[in-house]
Design a protein around this motif. Structure first.
Motif, mmCIF file in Angstrom:
data_model
loop_
_atom_site.group_PDB
_atom_site.id
_atom_site.type_symbol
_atom_site.label_atom_id
_atom_site.label_comp_id
_atom_site.label_asym_id
_atom_site.label_seq_id
_atom_site.Cartn_x
_atom_site.Cartn_y
_atom_site.Cartn_z
ATOM 1 N N VAL A 75 -3.924 14.139 2.208
ATOM 2 C CA VAL A 75 -3.146 13.500 1.149
ATOM 3 C C VAL A 75 -3.046 12.091 1.056
ATOM 4 C CG1 VAL A 75 -1.396 15.686 1.274
ATOM 5 C CG2 VAL A 75 -0.830 13.719 2.577
ATOM 6 N N GLY A 76 -2.681 11.733 -0.217
ATOM 7 C CA GLY A 76 -2.714 10.224 -0.411
ATOM 8 C C GLY A 76 -1.532 9.376 0.365
ATOM 9 N N LEU A 77 -0.399 10.219 0.627
ATOM 10 C CA LEU A 77 0.842 9.655 1.313
ATOM 11 C C LEU A 77 1.268 10.504 2.356
ATOM 12 C CD1 LEU A 77 2.874 7.407 1.733
ATOM 13 C CD2 LEU A 77 4.223 8.397 -0.252
ATOM 14 N N ALA A 78 0.922 10.317 3.735
ATOM 15 C CA ALA A 78 1.534 11.219 4.777
ATOM 16 C C ALA A 78 2.675 10.701 5.286
ATOM 17 C CB ALA A 78 0.336 11.401 5.979
ATOM 18 N N ASP A 115 0.672 -1.202 -0.072
ATOM 19 C CA ASP A 115 -0.072 -0.044 -0.137
ATOM 20 C C ASP A 115 1.063 1.266 0.083
ATOM 21 O OD1 ASP A 115 0.590 -0.306 2.924
ATOM 22 O OD2 ASP A 115 -0.922 1.273 3.176
ATOM 23 N N ILE A 116 1.965 1.227 0.724
ATOM 24 C CA ILE A 116 2.944 2.267 0.442
ATOM 25 C C ILE A 116 3.367 2.510 -0.877
ATOM 26 C CG2 ILE A 116 5.057 3.410 1.563
ATOM 27 C CD1 ILE A 116 2.508 3.345 3.484
ATOM 28 N N ARG A 117 3.992 1.672 -1.516
ATOM 29 C CA ARG A 117 4.387 1.642 -2.812
ATOM 30 C C ARG A 117 3.439 2.195 -3.865
ATOM 31 N NH1 ARG A 117 7.187 -3.243 -1.589
ATOM 32 N NH2 ARG A 117 5.374 -4.295 -2.728
ATOM 33 N N GLU A 118 2.077 1.601 -3.281
ATOM 34 C CA GLU A 118 1.010 2.092 -4.305
ATOM 35 C C GLU A 118 0.674 3.746 -4.052
ATOM 36 O OE1 GLU A 118 -2.332 -0.335 -3.507
ATOM 37 O OE2 GLU A 118 -0.963 -2.239 -4.288
ATOM 38 N N ARG A 119 0.652 4.068 -2.891
ATOM 39 C CA ARG A 119 0.485 5.363 -2.452
ATOM 40 C C ARG A 119 1.761 6.241 -3.384
ATOM 41 N NH1 ARG A 119 -2.902 6.622 1.764
ATOM 42 N NH2 ARG A 119 -3.961 4.807 2.808
ATOM 43 N N ALA A 120 2.846 5.913 -2.949
ATOM 44 C CA ALA A 120 4.057 6.788 -3.508
ATOM 45 C C ALA A 120 4.014 6.714 -5.366
ATOM 46 C CB ALA A 120 5.384 6.134 -3.157
ATOM 47 N N ALA A 121 3.648 5.736 -5.836
ATOM 48 C CA ALA A 121 3.595 5.448 -7.164
ATOM 49 C C ALA A 121 2.453 6.514 -7.805
ATOM 50 C CB ALA A 121 3.134 4.229 -7.762
ATOM 51 N N ARG A 122 1.504 6.891 -6.965
ATOM 52 C CA ARG A 122 0.404 8.264 -7.620
ATOM 53 C C ARG A 122 0.855 9.309 -7.432
ATOM 54 N NH1 ARG A 122 -3.220 3.975 -5.061
ATOM 55 N NH2 ARG A 122 -3.219 5.644 -3.026
ATOM 56 N N VAL A 123 2.133 9.512 -6.596
ATOM 57 C CA VAL A 123 2.268 10.893 -6.172
ATOM 58 C C VAL A 123 2.789 11.987 -7.479
ATOM 59 C CG1 VAL A 123 4.022 12.433 -4.963
ATOM 60 C CG2 VAL A 123 3.147 10.385 -4.027
ATOM 61 N N ALA A 129 9.454 4.221 -6.216
ATOM 62 C CA ALA A 129 7.781 3.592 -6.443
ATOM 63 C C ALA A 129 7.261 3.735 -7.948
ATOM 64 C CB ALA A 129 6.897 4.164 -5.336
ATOM 65 N N GLN A 130 7.608 4.803 -8.665
ATOM 66 C CA GLN A 130 7.246 5.240 -9.829
ATOM 67 C C GLN A 130 8.292 4.560 -10.838
ATOM 68 O OE1 GLN A 130 6.444 9.394 -10.116
ATOM 69 N NE2 GLN A 130 5.031 9.232 -8.414
ATOM 70 N N GLY A 131 9.136 3.642 -10.684
ATOM 71 C CA GLY A 131 10.146 2.934 -11.674
ATOM 72 C C GLY A 131 11.208 3.882 -12.075
ATOM 73 N N HIS A 132 11.788 4.839 -11.151
ATOM 74 C CA HIS A 132 12.741 5.885 -11.751
ATOM 75 C C HIS A 132 13.967 5.515 -11.031
ATOM 76 C CE1 HIS A 132 9.780 8.232 -13.942
ATOM 77 N NE2 HIS A 132 9.214 8.551 -12.918
ATOM 78 N N GLY A 133 14.114 4.539 -10.096
ATOM 79 C CA GLY A 133 15.096 4.302 -9.251
ATOM 80 C C GLY A 133 16.353 3.818 -10.154
ATOM 81 N N GLU A 134 16.168 2.630 -10.930
ATOM 82 C CA GLU A 134 17.386 2.211 -11.499
ATOM 83 C C GLU A 134 18.037 3.278 -12.614
ATOM 84 O OE1 GLU A 134 18.950 -0.548 -10.992
ATOM 85 O OE2 GLU A 134 17.616 -0.663 -9.259
ATOM 86 N N ALA A 135 16.948 4.142 -13.106
ATOM 87 C CA ALA A 135 17.250 5.111 -14.398
ATOM 88 C C ALA A 135 18.054 6.109 -13.651
ATOM 89 C CB ALA A 135 16.168 5.557 -14.817
ATOM 90 N N GLU A 136 17.627 6.301 -12.426
ATOM 91 C CA GLU A 136 18.595 7.555 -11.294
ATOM 92 C C GLU A 136 19.901 7.049 -11.354
ATOM 93 O OE1 GLU A 136 17.893 10.792 -10.440
ATOM 94 O OE2 GLU A 136 16.793 10.704 -11.733
ATOM 95 N N LEU A 137 19.915 5.677 -10.829
ATOM 96 C CA LEU A 137 21.413 5.166 -10.498
ATOM 97 C C LEU A 137 22.241 5.180 -11.785
ATOM 98 C CD1 LEU A 137 23.342 3.747 -8.675
ATOM 99 C CD2 LEU A 137 22.092 1.577 -9.053
#
Length: 182
Positions: free
Chosen positions: A127-130, A9-17, A167-175
């Motif tokens: 908010v969706g993610l507090a 649920d935390i990953r899902e909330r963060a993915a919507r930010v 959560a939005q799938g940008h982690g590996e690209a950032e690295l």
């Protein structure tokens, strides 16, 4: 993988930010107020937090600051980071937040808010993610969806930024970007 142990649920909330909002004192700083002999206010900001905020913006996530205090140092630091949505002297953070999301056309469920003390609770309820920093007041910590491992001013904001990016799938690209392979 960073944040692999997070509840779904935390990953899902963060993915919507689409908008990440932060308090300043106790979140971007350690919460202590420093004054020079001549009365000037001093603040320390963690460089890791600054890079995280820049990377959110680079990945299309809006960043905003809502603080009850008025500080030239906050204006200077946020300008350095290119943060356009900076609101000082906001005694009613919830009303400021409501105006901001309306102006941006973003639903509150698509927002994250990171706080540390009682004045932050009004926005956190919307908010969706507090998120509460590790050293937040206990009443704030117990009402947050997620808590950072690090304290305010000590890299907590970077944790929030990394959570959202991963959560939005940008982690590996950032690295890869910073390794020069992407």
């Amino acid at each position: 993988m960073l944040f692999a142990d997070l509840p779904a649920d935390i990953r899902e909330r963060a993915a919507r930010v689409r908008l990440a909002v932060f308090d300043v004192d106790g979140v971007l700083t350690d919460g202590r107020l420093w004054y020079a002999e001549d009365g000037r206010e001093l603040k320390a900001f963690h460089v890791h937090d600054g890079l995280g905020l820049k990377r959110l913006r680079a990945n299309g996530i809006e960043v905003a600051i809502i603080t009850a205090r008025i500080s030239h140092l906050v204006a200077q630091r946020t300008a350095e980071l290119g943060i356009a949505h900076v609101y000082h002297g906001q005694d009613d953070k919830r009303a400021c937040f409501a105006q901001l999301v309306e102006a941006l056309g973003i639903d509150a469920a698509e927002c994250a808010y990171t706080g540390d003390d009682l004045p932050d609770l009004g926005v956190m309820r919307e908010v969706g993610l507090a998120i509460a920093v590790a050293n937040a007041h206990p009443w704030v910590r117990e009402r947050a969806h997620w808590r950072t491992r690090l304290g305010g001013g000590k890299g907590a904001v970077r944790e929030v930024c990394d959570l959202i990016l991963c959560a939005q799938g940008h982690g590996e690209a950032e690295l890869a970007h910073h390794l020069g392979t992407g």
